[in-house]
Motif scaffolding. Sequence first.
Motif, PDB file in Angstrom:
ATOM      1  N   SER A 236       3.405   0.648   9.149  1.00  0.00           N
ATOM      2  CA  SER A 236       4.619   0.020   8.345  1.00  0.00           C
ATOM      3  C   SER A 236       5.104  -1.209   9.116  1.00  0.00           C
ATOM      4  CB  SER A 236       5.494   1.310   7.919  1.00  0.00           C
ATOM      5  OG  SER A 236       6.040   1.731   9.033  1.00  0.00           O
ATOM      6  N   LYS A 237       5.540  -0.843  10.371  1.00  0.00           N
ATOM      7  CA  LYS A 237       6.220  -2.106  10.853  1.00  0.00           C
ATOM      8  C   LYS A 237       5.397  -3.226  11.072  1.00  0.00           C
ATOM      9  CE  LYS A 237       8.861   1.038  14.233  1.00  0.00           C
ATOM     10  NZ  LYS A 237       9.157   1.456  15.451  1.00  0.00           N
ATOM     11  N   ASP A 238       4.116  -3.137  11.207  1.00  0.00           N
ATOM     12  CA  ASP A 238       3.073  -4.070  11.223  1.00  0.00           C
ATOM     13  C   ASP A 238       3.361  -5.020   9.891  1.00  0.00           C
ATOM     14  OD1 ASP A 238       0.292  -5.534  12.137  1.00  0.00           O
ATOM     15  OD2 ASP A 238       0.022  -4.761  10.058  1.00  0.00           O
ATOM     16  N   LEU A 239       3.023  -4.137   8.800  1.00  0.00           N
ATOM     17  CA  LEU A 239       3.143  -4.750   7.575  1.00  0.00           C
ATOM     18  C   LEU A 239       4.355  -5.672   7.134  1.00  0.00           C
ATOM     19  CD1 LEU A 239       1.295  -4.490   4.882  1.00  0.00           C
ATOM     20  CD2 LEU A 239       2.791  -2.795   4.099  1.00  0.00           C
ATOM     21  N   GLU A 240       5.470  -5.118   7.583  1.00  0.00           N
ATOM     22  CA  GLU A 240       6.886  -5.971   7.587  1.00  0.00           C
ATOM     23  C   GLU A 240       6.657  -7.231   8.418  1.00  0.00           C
ATOM     24  OE1 GLU A 240      10.713  -3.759   7.938  1.00  0.00           O
ATOM     25  OE2 GLU A 240       9.324  -1.853   8.048  1.00  0.00           O
ATOM     26  N   LYS A 241       6.179  -7.179   9.540  1.00  0.00           N
ATOM     27  CA  LYS A 241       6.037  -8.277  10.508  1.00  0.00           C
ATOM     28  C   LYS A 241       5.227  -9.241   9.750  1.00  0.00           C
ATOM     29  CE  LYS A 241       4.624  -9.670  15.217  1.00  0.00           C
ATOM     30  NZ  LYS A 241       3.609 -10.422  14.888  1.00  0.00           N
ATOM     31  N   ARG A 242       4.018  -8.877   9.261  1.00  0.00           N
ATOM     32  CA  ARG A 242       3.242  -9.743   8.771  1.00  0.00           C
ATOM     33  C   ARG A 242       3.600 -10.347   7.462  1.00  0.00           C
ATOM     34  NH1 ARG A 242      -2.811  -8.952  10.149  1.00  0.00           N
ATOM     35  NH2 ARG A 242      -2.869  -7.631  11.646  1.00  0.00           N
ATOM     36  N   LEU A 243       4.168  -9.629   6.562  1.00  0.00           N
ATOM     37  CA  LEU A 243       4.882 -10.251   5.328  1.00  0.00           C
ATOM     38  C   LEU A 243       5.997 -11.113   5.662  1.00  0.00           C
ATOM     39  CD1 LEU A 243       5.260  -6.853   3.293  1.00  0.00           C
ATOM     40  CD2 LEU A 243       3.599  -9.183   2.662  1.00  0.00           C
ATOM     41  N   ALA A 244       6.745 -11.003   6.766  1.00  0.00           N
ATOM     42  CA  ALA A 244       7.781 -11.999   7.343  1.00  0.00           C
ATOM     43  C   ALA A 244       7.226 -13.317   7.526  1.00  0.00           C
ATOM     44  CB  ALA A 244       8.628 -11.678   8.361  1.00  0.00           C
ATOM     45  N   GLU A 245       5.705 -13.302   7.996  1.00  0.00           N
ATOM     46  CA  GLU A 245       5.333 -14.487   8.579  1.00  0.00           C
ATOM     47  C   GLU A 245       4.431 -15.143   7.099  1.00  0.00           C
ATOM     48  OE1 GLU A 245       2.668 -12.904  11.577  1.00  0.00           O
ATOM     49  OE2 GLU A 245       4.117 -12.793  12.960  1.00  0.00           O
ATOM     50  N   GLY A 246       4.102 -14.469   6.229  1.00  0.00           N
ATOM     51  CA  GLY A 246       3.418 -15.024   4.961  1.00  0.00           C
ATOM     52  C   GLY A 246       2.725 -14.047   4.342  1.00  0.00           C
ATOM     53  N   PRO A 247       2.097 -14.336   3.235  1.00  0.00           N
ATOM     54  CA  PRO A 247       1.333 -13.475   2.277  1.00  0.00           C
ATOM     55  C   PRO A 247       0.426 -12.845   2.963  1.00  0.00           C
ATOM     56  CG  PRO A 247       1.745 -15.616   1.197  1.00  0.00           C
ATOM     57  CD  PRO A 247       2.355 -15.812   2.710  1.00  0.00           C
ATOM     58  N   ILE A 248       0.088 -11.584   2.557  1.00  0.00           N
ATOM     59  CA  ILE A 248      -1.322 -10.757   2.938  1.00  0.00           C
ATOM     60  C   ILE A 248      -2.127 -10.797   1.715  1.00  0.00           C
ATOM     61  CG2 ILE A 248      -2.136  -8.729   3.688  1.00  0.00           C
ATOM     62  CD1 ILE A 248       0.756  -8.010   4.878  1.00  0.00           C
ATOM     63  N   GLY A 249      -3.515 -11.467   1.877  1.00  0.00           N
ATOM     64  CA  GLY A 249      -4.661 -11.518   0.863  1.00  0.00           C
ATOM     65  C   GLY A 249      -5.684 -10.451   0.877  1.00  0.00           C
ATOM     66  N   PHE A 250      -5.860 -10.221  -0.120  1.00  0.00           N
ATOM     67  CA  PHE A 250      -7.177  -9.450  -0.435  1.00  0.00           C
ATOM     68  C   PHE A 250      -8.126  -9.791  -1.605  1.00  0.00           C
ATOM     69  CE2 PHE A 250      -4.180  -6.432   1.440  1.00  0.00           C
ATOM     70  CZ  PHE A 250      -4.914  -5.589   2.281  1.00  0.00           C
ATOM     71  N   LYS A 251      -9.284  -9.552  -1.758  1.00  0.00           N
ATOM     72  CA  LYS A 251     -10.020  -9.587  -2.894  1.00  0.00           C
ATOM     73  C   LYS A 251     -10.317  -8.143  -3.522  1.00  0.00           C
ATOM     74  CE  LYS A 251     -13.663 -11.591  -0.852  1.00  0.00           C
ATOM     75  NZ  LYS A 251     -14.980 -12.195  -0.660  1.00  0.00           N
ATOM     76  N   ILE A 252     -10.598  -8.201  -4.783  1.00  0.00           N
ATOM     77  CA  ILE A 252     -11.161  -7.022  -5.582  1.00  0.00           C
ATOM     78  C   ILE A 252     -12.416  -7.377  -5.838  1.00  0.00           C
ATOM     79  CG2 ILE A 252     -10.890  -5.484  -7.361  1.00  0.00           C
ATOM     80  CD1 ILE A 252      -7.867  -6.011  -7.494  1.00  0.00           C
ATOM     81  N   GLU A 253     -13.503  -6.647  -5.330  1.00  0.00           N
ATOM     82  CA  GLU A 253     -14.718  -6.862  -5.621  1.00  0.00           C
ATOM     83  C   GLU A 253     -15.305  -5.824  -6.593  1.00  0.00           C
ATOM     84  OE1 GLU A 253     -16.841  -7.434  -1.880  1.00  0.00           O
ATOM     85  OE2 GLU A 253     -16.408  -9.591  -1.777  1.00  0.00           O
ATOM     86  N   ALA A 254     -16.501  -5.837  -6.835  1.00  0.00           N
ATOM     87  CA  ALA A 254     -17.109  -4.729  -7.888  1.00  0.00           C
ATOM     88  C   ALA A 254     -18.703  -4.747  -7.552  1.00  0.00           C
ATOM     89  CB  ALA A 254     -16.603  -4.723  -9.363  1.00  0.00           C
ATOM     90  N   GLN A 255     -18.968  -3.649  -7.093  1.00  0.00           N
ATOM     91  CA  GLN A 255     -20.426  -3.396  -6.999  1.00  0.00           C
ATOM     92  C   GLN A 255     -21.012  -2.870  -8.472  1.00  0.00           C
ATOM     93  OE1 GLN A 255     -22.028   0.013  -4.850  1.00  0.00           O
ATOM     94  NE2 GLN A 255     -23.829  -0.975  -4.186  1.00  0.00           N
ATOM     95  N   VAL A 256     -21.955  -3.634  -8.815  1.00  0.00           N
ATOM     96  CA  VAL A 256     -22.526  -3.597 -10.393  1.00  0.00           C
ATOM     97  C   VAL A 256     -23.667  -2.501 -10.117  1.00  0.00           C
ATOM     98  CG1 VAL A 256     -23.366  -4.622 -12.293  1.00  0.00           C
ATOM     99  CG2 VAL A 256     -21.756  -5.800 -11.109  1.00  0.00           C
ATOM    100  N   ALA A 257     -23.541  -1.674 -11.255  1.00  0.00           N
ATOM    101  CA  ALA A 257     -24.492  -0.489 -11.119  1.00  0.00           C
ATOM    102  C   ALA A 257     -26.015  -1.213 -12.085  1.00  0.00           C
ATOM    103  CB  ALA A 257     -24.247   0.693 -12.022  1.00  0.00           C
TER     104      ALA A 257
END
Length: 305
Positions: free
Chosen positions: A207-228
């Motif tokens: 949680s402390k790391d998350l607060e620090k990272r957010l103070a420095e800028g946005p945190i990004g992710f991709k949402i991928e999908a494996q297709v059956a």
Amino acid sequence: MPFPTDEKIMETAKALVAQFQGIFGSHPGFRPAHAKGITTKGTFTPSEEAKKLSTAPHFNNPSTPIWVRFSNSTGIPNIPDFDDNANPRGCGIRFHLGDRKHTDIVTHSTPFFPMRTGEGFLEFLQNLVAGTIGDFLGKNPSALAFVQAPKPAPISYGTEEYFGVNAFKLIDSAGKATFVRYHVVPDAGVKVLTNEEVKKEDPDYLSKDLEKRLAEGPIGFKIEAQVAAEGDITDDATVHWPEDRPVVTLGTFKLDSLLADNLKEQKYFILDPIPRVQGVEPSDDPLLEMRAAVYLWSGKQRRAA
């Protein structure tokens, strides 16, 4: 979010919540599993591929506000982040669609789940408590695979990948259904700690790391999908699809701040594994209704506290 009408599902869901509380203790106002968590705010932007696969609003609107709750395993609210039992980590994504409507994606940091049904998972927990888990694992290969799967501690919630173990159907404008499983991938790459490194960390380092990272800028992710592919099993979370199945990117999200009144909001909102939105439908996986019932029952208890 309605209660399931199937009495057997509700009976098992209540038994699962009670079993969690028997293992981890009763902590009013906290979830019986993934009790320790922190919620962030951000924005989801869909890909062009998502618009082709689904008519869902969050896959077609230019962007959608989201909440993302990261969490540790167990029902212990103050479990140290460096504890082995805090794995796998959780990532629950809420898409706010307006007019008090929303839909959720629930994931955790291992692609494995121990049992196909809620009843099977309850047996897993009961054998764990009874000290007969060795015999149980010998008879249930999926539970053994879950227990033996590597679960390293992440450097950050923002350097962890998260898997949706259940299959869902994306429905396009022509009514065509595509079965997928979600995979949430960090822009920063997957980075984990060694067993020696994690022992040196603070009990609340994530949680402390998350607060620090957010103070420095946005945190990004991709949402991928494996297709059956046709013939792939879509109603059993313990069965993995072959790795050569295509993967598409459904969109990206950026987290830019912590949610205000974090503990209060976490107590109140209830994630729902059933999508309940046009353009996305549940598969016939029996875990989905069971998970929804567990979340709702425990949520009602949490709010009452």
